[in-house]
Scaffold this active site. Structure first.
Site, short mmCIF file in Angstrom:
data_model
loop_
_atom_site.label_atom_id
_atom_site.label_comp_id
_atom_site.label_asym_id
_atom_site.label_seq_id
_atom_site.Cartn_x
_atom_site.Cartn_y
_atom_site.Cartn_z
N HIS A 1 -2.70 -12.70 -0.37
CA HIS A 1 -1.84 -11.62 -0.85
C HIS A 1 -1.43 -10.76 0.34
O HIS A 1 -2.28 -10.40 1.15
CB HIS A 1 -2.58 -10.77 -1.88
CG HIS A 1 -1.68 -9.87 -2.68
ND1 HIS A 1 -1.06 -8.78 -2.12
CD2 HIS A 1 -1.29 -9.92 -3.97
CE1 HIS A 1 -0.32 -8.19 -3.05
NE2 HIS A 1 -0.44 -8.85 -4.18
N ARG B 1 5.94 -2.99 -3.63
CA ARG B 1 7.18 -3.50 -3.01
C ARG B 1 8.24 -3.71 -4.07
O ARG B 1 9.43 -3.50 -3.84
CB ARG B 1 6.88 -4.79 -2.24
CG ARG B 1 6.20 -4.54 -0.90
CD ARG B 1 5.76 -5.84 -0.25
NE ARG B 1 4.65 -6.45 -0.98
CZ ARG B 1 4.56 -7.73 -1.30
NH1 ARG B 1 5.52 -8.57 -0.97
NH2 ARG B 1 3.52 -8.18 -1.97
#
Lengths: 653, 252
Positions: free
Chosen positions: A260, A276
């Protein structure tokens, strides 16, 4: 003391979302179900899923025109064509139902607010008017590798909300859960699985559960990367290990390991992709948004494998931020504002406060990539049945059902647990209804005796051998540094040899504590050899696969090779061997032909046969393996080419 | 970033930890002392694992997510219930005492059985949605305002760590008391319009001898809640709701 034998229709090993959803389906069909869980089910690792659950409801403006067709295409592209496309199709079609069912179970999904809304998209502040008639429908947020906003969410605690809702249904149905128990071996006769040998983690004693059907839903095995994982401490691959121990049940695509991009440095605690998705940036030490140049189209929202590689390259180029614990990069969500950060990303705010004492509306968040998800696992067909053993099923991260191939899209795992849990649960219910076998307690009793002997052997072994935690730490270092984001044949060969040595050392390792009861050191020691075997499946699979596909990136073979490697690795472990045996099967029927993912920019080597020839070969191979009946019973869910209208709609926007 | 201790010499921490293994006939409840050098960002998760791996591998404690979302690691830290994973040693004095949470059955050392307690609470209060219709797989979801959804979510955030139960003067005397976590769970369903239970049904669940009126109002629960749940507000909401429904019943 006589050995306790418990009988049930369905044994579900693992009390997370996949296991519990499966249990609900089997119990609703009228079968007796017993769930085993290492921890109280509400503490299962499903609760740590933060940002969202993918389902193409198409409720907000940025999701206009979304459909299961587009979700299917995104999932296959995300997988770098490693996915079983029939399964990806079933998944994309069923995901909306799973989200709405959770709403029925009480999940407080974040909802669409009609009227003017402010979002951040590709670095720009944007104002969008949500249609008043969608006010109150389930809202979406953006995630990596998707054409539309699709992730449904409950702040940044989506997994928590989903798990509590599903577990409340388990309680409603009165399904028995035995927490603090661990299945340490499957009971089987070489053809049929008949339950499991179980160790009680309160007392250290063993008992047998005899069941007509057994479902493994124990999640991932990120802890083979030692501390370098977002996974909970319980994610030690116990379910995959006991399947591998049968010697005949294969694990699929173990080399497909996801890192990740944004985990808190240095602890490795997950910081959701939703940061994000909601407009957060990645910055290097000069506060430069390197993803804009690296991926002009998707920027920070390329798939996780691609973002991780760019981040590692930036760090390798010396543009990381140096800290006492090594280099990291920055995640910047300051511009989203205090209100957004403390509501829609509330859990991120709490994590930053609790673990690094910073306020993400005012401070940069130190992040670096860490192991996160296991695309591989117990290979099952689309009904969730393991290969080579009837009565054995798997679902969720523990399984290689295979909708993720070589890279999973964010938010697809939470959706998978519920979609697969329901589908596999239906198949389990059918299987139990048609079951007519013999219950032979002697196999179960032998299994219990063997497990008791393993514990005794550990407790009685003396000498100057290494400690179990020392071996675990070495394993973690090997996996991070030699089987990580960038892989190379030389390092992988070293990893295989190092891991074999550790596996050998484990046989002479010595416990420091002989304490009676569950004995935490013994509990870990009993899992250690299995973890090393899983690590060896990952490393040998990665060494053999001479191409780059999704999260499996070989710097010595940088192209995706659809001529040689459009297939799935199957790893078995024959008794007495010190390495797994690898075989391969085709990825499955192809609907969307291999091509460009739209991000990542990697080159590939084309298939040398047509899609038609490939699909004929798949059907022949499945028929020969006796798995054609599964195909027919459900009927293929592929709808060849039906996605092309949706795709054209996207291109014409 | 709080990179504490950098430049200065690290502290030596003294941990005084409760020890008792019910599975060992030789074991007697006692405390044991361990010394450990402090490190930057050291949480009790890191410290306890160090102690187990370096000094005493028989030490029992529970951690799962180690990121304050699973609720496994409630323990008494210097007299106050807290989550071990999010308790950083730089916020503690050099002498740190650790005891298991009271009220819950002891498994061993710092490990307690919260799973059984919370499952019985869920069963007693039927803490699941009671809808008035079956799930319709072909229907679009029912609409709900985002404000209402956020209000439900606020109560749904409880992670059932048990810290409020351990801190509760009533629960320590009567383990059957629903406690803040139980009452908060019920309130979460009362607020949720998808749950169709009536006021008199809620009254049966909440207003009994082990319900909201058994609370003395000391409110230690709210002070120590690791998720900062508004437990005082929840308590007041339930009392108002119960009294209102009783008045309504007696007036009709």
């Amino acid at each position: 003391m006589s050995t306790q034998i418990v009988t049930t229709d369905v044994l579900v090993i693992g009390g997370g979302l996949a296991g519990e959803r499966c249990a609900i389906e089997a119990a609703t069909a009228g079968h007796e179900v017993l769930i085993l869980s290492l921890v109280p089910p509400r503490r299962s690792h499903s609760c740590a899923a933060q940002g969202g659950m993918q389902a193409a409801l198409g409720n907000c403006v940025m999701a206009d025109g979304d459909s299961p067709d587009l979700h299917f295409l995104d999932t296959v592209r995300g997988s770098d064509w490693g996915a079983d496309q029939e399964v990806a199709r079933i998944f994309a079609d069923e995901a909306p139902l799973a989200v709405r069912e959770l709403a029925h179970f009480g999940v407080p999904w974040t909802r669409v607010k009609g009227g003017r809304n402010q979002y951040f998209i590709k670095g720009e502040k944007v104002e969008i008017d949500e249609h008043e008639d969608t006010d109150g429908l389930i809202m979406h947020r953006d995630f990596g590798g998707t054409a539309k906003w699709r992730a449904c969410y409950a702040a940044a605690a989506t997994g928590h909300a989903a798990l509590y809702a599903v577990d409340s249904q388990v309680a409603r149905l009165g399904i028995e859960v035995r927490d603090r128990t661990e299945a340490v071996a499957l009971i089987h006769d070489g053809e049929n699985c008949l339950g499991a040998v179980v160790r009680c983690l309160r007392t250290g004693t063993h008992f047998a559960v005899i069941a007509k059907a057994t479902v493994i839903a124990t999640g991932g095995y990120g802890r083979i990367y030692g501390q370098y994982t977002t996974n909970a401490v319980i994610n030690e691959g116990t379910g995959a290990s006991i399947a591998l121990d049968t010697g005949i049940v294969p694990l699929g695509n173990m080399e497909a390991i996801q890192f990740h991009p944004t985990t808190l440095a240095p602890s490795g605690i997950l910081v959701t992709e939703g940061c994000r998705g909601d407009g957060g940036y990645l910055l290097d030490r000069d506060l430069n948004r390197f993803m804009v140049e690296a991926e002009p189209e998707k920027q920070e929202l390329a798939s996780r494998d691609v973002v991780c590689r760019h981040m590692m390259q930036v760090i390798r180029d010396g543009k990381g931020v140096n800290a006492s614990f090594g280099p990291h990069l920055w995640l910047d969500i300051r511009h989203l504002g205090e209100e957004h950060v403390t509501t829609k990303l509330r859990e991120v705010f709490e994590i930053c406060q609790n673990f690094v004492g910073l306020h993400p509306a005012h401070d940069l968040i130190p992040v670096r990539p860490t192991q996160h998800y296991s695309m591989g696992g117990i290979r099952v067909n689309k009904d969730g049945e393991a290969y080579n053993m009837s009565g054995l099923f798997a679902a969720g991260e523990a399984a290689c059902w295979d909708m993720h191939g070589f890279n999973r899209l964010g938010g697809n795992s939470l959706a998978e647990t519920l979609v697969a849990g329901r589908i596999v649960g239906m198949r389990v219910a059918d299987y139990v209804s048609g079951w007519s076998g013999d219950v032979n307690t002697s196999t179960a009793l032998e299994g219990v005796a063997a497990a008791e002997k393993r514990s005794r052997d550990w407790l009685e072994r003396e000498g100057s051998g290494p400690g179990v935690y020392e071996i675990r730490d070495k394993m973690g270092e090997i996996m991070l540094h030699k089987v990580g984001i960038f892989r190379h044949g030389d390092e992988l060969a070293e990893a295989v040899s190092d891991l074999r040595e550790l596996a050998e050392q484990t046989d002479s390792a010595v416990l420091k504590s002989k304490a009676p009861g569950m004995n935490p050191e013994l509990t870990f020691a009993l899992r250690l050899k299995g973890m090393l075997k899983l690590a060896l499946c990952v490393a040998t699979g990665a060494l053999a696969r001479e191409e780059s596909r999704g999260a499996h990136h070989r710097s010595d073979f940088p192209k995706r090779d659809d001529h040689k490697w459009l297939n799935r690795t199957l790893a078995r472990w024959s008794p007495g061997d010190d390495e797994p045996t690898l075989n391969y099967e085709p990825v499955g029927l192809i609907d969307l032909p291999p091509g460009s993912r739209g991000y990542g920019g990697a080159e590939s080597i084309d298939m040398s046969i047509s899609i038609g020839e490939h699909n004929d070969a798949v059907i022949q191979e499945q028929t020969a393996a006796g798995r054609r009946d599964t195909l027919d019973r459900m009927g293929s869910r592929l709808r060849p080419g039906e996605w092309s209208d949706a795709q054209h709609g996207l291109e014409n926007q | 970033m709080n990179e504490q201790s950098r430049g200065s010499s690290p502290r030596t921490l003294t941990f005084e930890i409760f020890r008792f293994n019910p599975e060992d006939p030789e074991s007697k409840p006692h405390t044991q002392i361990f010394e450990l050098e402090e490190e930057p960002f050291m949480s009790l998760y890191i410290a306890l694992n160090r102690i187990r791996e370096q000094f005493d591998p028989s030490l029992q404690f529970d951690f799962t997510c180690r990121e304050s979302i699973c609720g496994a690691c409630g323990m008494i830290v210097n007299g106050r219930p807290a989550l071990g994973c999010k308790t950083l040693t730089n916020n503690l004095p050099e002498h740190i005492t650790l005891f298991p949470l009271p009220v819950f059955k002891l498994v061993g050392d710092l490990s307690v059985d919260t799973g059984t307690w919370f499952r019985q609470m869920v069963e007693r209060t039927e803490a699941w949605i009671h809808p008035d219709k079956d799930f319709d797989a072909n229907a679009t979801e029912e609409k709900m305002s985002d404000e209402l959804s956020q209000a439900i979510y606020e109560g749904d955030r409880c992670i059932e760590c048990g810290c409020c139960i351990a801190a509760c003067g009533v629960a320590n005397v009567d383990p059957e008391f629903l406690g803040a976590a139980g009452l908060n769970r019920v309130a979460r369903f009362i607020v949720d319009p998808r749950d169709k239970r009536t006021d008199s049904e809620w009254f049966e669940i909440v207003a009994g001898e082990q319900g909201v009126f058994a609370c003395f109002g000391m409110m230690a629960c709210e002070d120590i809640c690791p998720k900062d749940l508004p437990l005082l507000e929840v308590n007041a909401y339930l009392r108002r709701k119960m009294l209102a429904s009783r008045f309504a019943a007696s007036n009709s």
